[in-house]
Design an enzyme around this catalytic site. Sequence first.
Site, mmCIF file in Angstrom:
data_model
loop_
_atom_site.group_PDB
_atom_site.id
_atom_site.type_symbol
_atom_site.label_atom_id
_atom_site.label_comp_id
_atom_site.label_asym_id
_atom_site.label_seq_id
_atom_site.Cartn_x
_atom_site.Cartn_y
_atom_site.Cartn_z
ATOM 1 N N THR A 184 23.418 28.640 21.623
ATOM 2 C CA THR A 184 24.000 27.751 22.847
ATOM 3 C C THR A 184 24.865 28.915 23.427
ATOM 4 O O THR A 184 26.197 28.709 23.690
ATOM 5 C CB THR A 184 24.587 26.440 22.720
ATOM 6 N N GLU B 135 31.964 31.988 9.441
ATOM 7 C CA GLU B 135 31.214 33.399 8.948
ATOM 8 C C GLU B 135 32.202 33.756 7.950
ATOM 9 O O GLU B 135 33.528 33.737 7.861
ATOM 10 C CB GLU B 135 31.150 34.031 10.127
ATOM 11 N N PHE C 118 45.547 29.167 9.756
ATOM 12 C CA PHE C 118 45.200 29.862 11.446
ATOM 13 C C PHE C 118 46.491 30.058 11.729
ATOM 14 O O PHE C 118 46.846 29.697 13.203
ATOM 15 C CB PHE C 118 44.322 28.724 11.899
ATOM 16 N N CYS D 25 32.062 31.733 18.110
ATOM 17 C CA CYS D 25 32.270 30.369 18.448
ATOM 18 C C CYS D 25 33.741 30.239 19.171
ATOM 19 O O CYS D 25 33.460 29.670 20.394
ATOM 20 C CB CYS D 25 32.730 29.543 17.109
ATOM 21 N N ARG E 229 30.388 39.638 17.705
ATOM 22 C CA ARG E 229 30.240 39.096 19.071
ATOM 23 C C ARG E 229 32.076 38.736 19.508
ATOM 24 O O ARG E 229 32.542 38.489 18.741
ATOM 25 C CB ARG E 229 29.564 37.826 18.809
HETATM 26 C C1 UDX Z 1 35.068 29.475 13.550
HETATM 27 C C2 UDX Z 1 35.527 28.056 13.113
HETATM 28 O O1 UDX Z 1 36.515 28.177 12.002
HETATM 29 C C3 UDX Z 1 34.445 27.313 12.466
HETATM 30 O O2 UDX Z 1 34.989 25.982 11.901
HETATM 31 C C4 UDX Z 1 33.355 27.026 13.444
HETATM 32 O O3 UDX Z 1 32.271 26.403 12.828
HETATM 33 C C5 UDX Z 1 33.071 28.381 14.022
HETATM 34 O O4 UDX Z 1 34.090 29.105 14.564
HETATM 35 P P1 UDX Z 1 34.436 31.873 12.731
HETATM 36 O O5 UDX Z 1 34.348 31.986 14.183
HETATM 37 O O6 UDX Z 1 33.462 32.196 11.876
HETATM 38 O O7 UDX Z 1 34.772 30.197 12.410
HETATM 39 O O8 UDX Z 1 35.941 32.445 12.126
HETATM 40 P P2 UDX Z 1 37.285 32.136 12.170
HETATM 41 O O9 UDX Z 1 37.565 32.505 10.623
HETATM 42 O O10 UDX Z 1 37.457 30.743 12.473
HETATM 43 O O11 UDX Z 1 38.127 33.446 12.875
HETATM 44 C C6 UDX Z 1 37.856 33.252 14.428
HETATM 45 C C7 UDX Z 1 38.668 34.328 14.871
HETATM 46 O O12 UDX Z 1 40.077 34.056 14.886
HETATM 47 C C8 UDX Z 1 38.386 35.506 14.373
HETATM 48 O O13 UDX Z 1 38.697 36.653 15.211
HETATM 49 C C9 UDX Z 1 39.902 35.870 13.459
HETATM 50 O O14 UDX Z 1 40.224 37.088 13.183
HETATM 51 C C10 UDX Z 1 40.907 34.730 14.521
HETATM 52 N N1 UDX Z 1 42.031 34.297 13.547
HETATM 53 C C11 UDX Z 1 41.605 33.233 12.721
HETATM 54 C C12 UDX Z 1 43.036 34.898 13.723
HETATM 55 O O15 UDX Z 1 43.508 35.686 14.789
HETATM 56 N N2 UDX Z 1 44.115 34.397 12.972
HETATM 57 C C13 UDX Z 1 44.126 33.293 12.212
HETATM 58 O O16 UDX Z 1 45.040 32.780 11.613
HETATM 59 C C14 UDX Z 1 42.873 32.740 11.942
#
Ligand code: UDX
Length: 433
Positions: free
Chosen positions: A86, A155, A252, A263, A331
């Site tokens: 999507t 991921e 986070f 996402c 992405r």
């Molecule tokens: C996310 C959600 O966590 C997940 O529940 C949903 O289903 C899909 O989107 P994902 O995109 O795989 O998962 O990765 P995630 O670990 O959440 O990180 C997303 C982004 O946030 C990354 O660019 C990561 O570097 C950043 N991030 C994450 C931070 O900058 N700081 C943090 O503390 C956590």
Amino acid sequence: MRVTMIGTGYVGLVSGACFADFGHDVVCVDKDAGKIERLKKGEIPIFEPGLDDLVTRNVREGRLAFAVEAGEAIRAADAVFIAVGTPSRRGDGHADLSYVHAAAEEIAGLMDGFTVVVTKSTVPVGTGDEIEAIIRKANPSADFAVVSNPEFLREGAAIEDFKRPDRIVVGTEDERAKAVMNELYRPLFLNETPIVFTGRRTSELIKYAANAFLALKITFINEIADLCEAVGADVQQVARGIGLDKRIGNKFLNAGPGYGGSCFPKDTLALVRTAQDAKTPMRLIETTVAINDARKKAMAGRVADALEGDLNGKVIGVLGLTFKPNTDDMRDAPSLDIIPALQAMGATIQAYDPEGHEARQMLRGVDFKDGPYEAVEGADAVVIITEWDQFRALDLDRMKLLMKAPNVIDLRNIYRPEDMRSRGFRYSSVGRG
Ligand code: UDX
């Protein structure tokens, strides 16, 4: 239970393999014949730790199969999952539902007997109603229920997230569908995973609200990091100090170059559009999106600052290109903003990422190296964009000897400032003033 998964992208493939591992009979269907051929040979199209073993084992044990033609699999299925993409619609940021609608049409023409149609794709509120209307129109006598069952997997940790989730959300009011969903997830209930049964629209919104809240949390700590730099405080200690409060939680709260991935950027934007359409604008999320976009663009400036504002003719070694470690996914990766901006300022880029094959297709004019030491050799500065574990374990003295000048800009705070300074680096990181 017999399960058919439409779409073998990230969510479809991981969910299909995990359901098979729970003991269900799963067929994963995809229109991309090349992809299905490769999957049949045991080649996994994405990098996800543990996925190849899981797929191989379940194929061998006869619970997991792949097909281009959905017909037979849909007719036999107790549950058909829609796990197609999507993406953001070009121009307006709404979620593009064309693949979801096409899947609903296809299912309508093929289903046989009571069938639960489950959306795993992240879809805006009301999409379940649309799917129901499409199926009802195409096949008025069909016996079915449409259920929302959003996926929260990350991921790089997708299998663990699927098998040990914090919760499962199921949006339906149909009792027969509830029974099917209960049976599908039974192995998890035995582990006492909480299940939230709710209305379909509520379930659809839970997914967006969860992603938006996490994006907001990251953006919050990133702004605190900026303030820490200005006032001489340490963001990691602030994160620990607030994160121990159970109402806030410690996850986070890692400051960095801004969130990316498949996402958060697309889902926050889609939620903003949904809220605007509903005439209840979400200004917090609008601002989060704007701050994060600006942050990614501003990161190149930090590199320039470390080199007295002049990047002309400078060689920059970049470590890490994917949007986060343990994935090959590019992405909305911060590197896609940072590297072109550095190039525009006159810098030459040499880069390394352990899973950099996608990056090679997406970044122009970059000298891709085969290892971290090759990427730092002769560099006027090294920038760490993605916190792969192997970068934490580098021989820093060797790295310093290889570099032309010992400037390190660490956008993920993987090293200790005192340690770096004592080794003779000029080191800057995020939010450690
Ligand atoms: C996310 C959600 O966590 C997940 O529940 C949903 O289903 C899909 O989107 P994902 O995109 O795989 O998962 O990765 P995630 O670990 O959440 O990180 C997303 C982004 O946030 C990354 O660019 C990561 O570097 C950043 N991030 C994450 C931070 O900058 N700081 C943090 O503390 C956590």
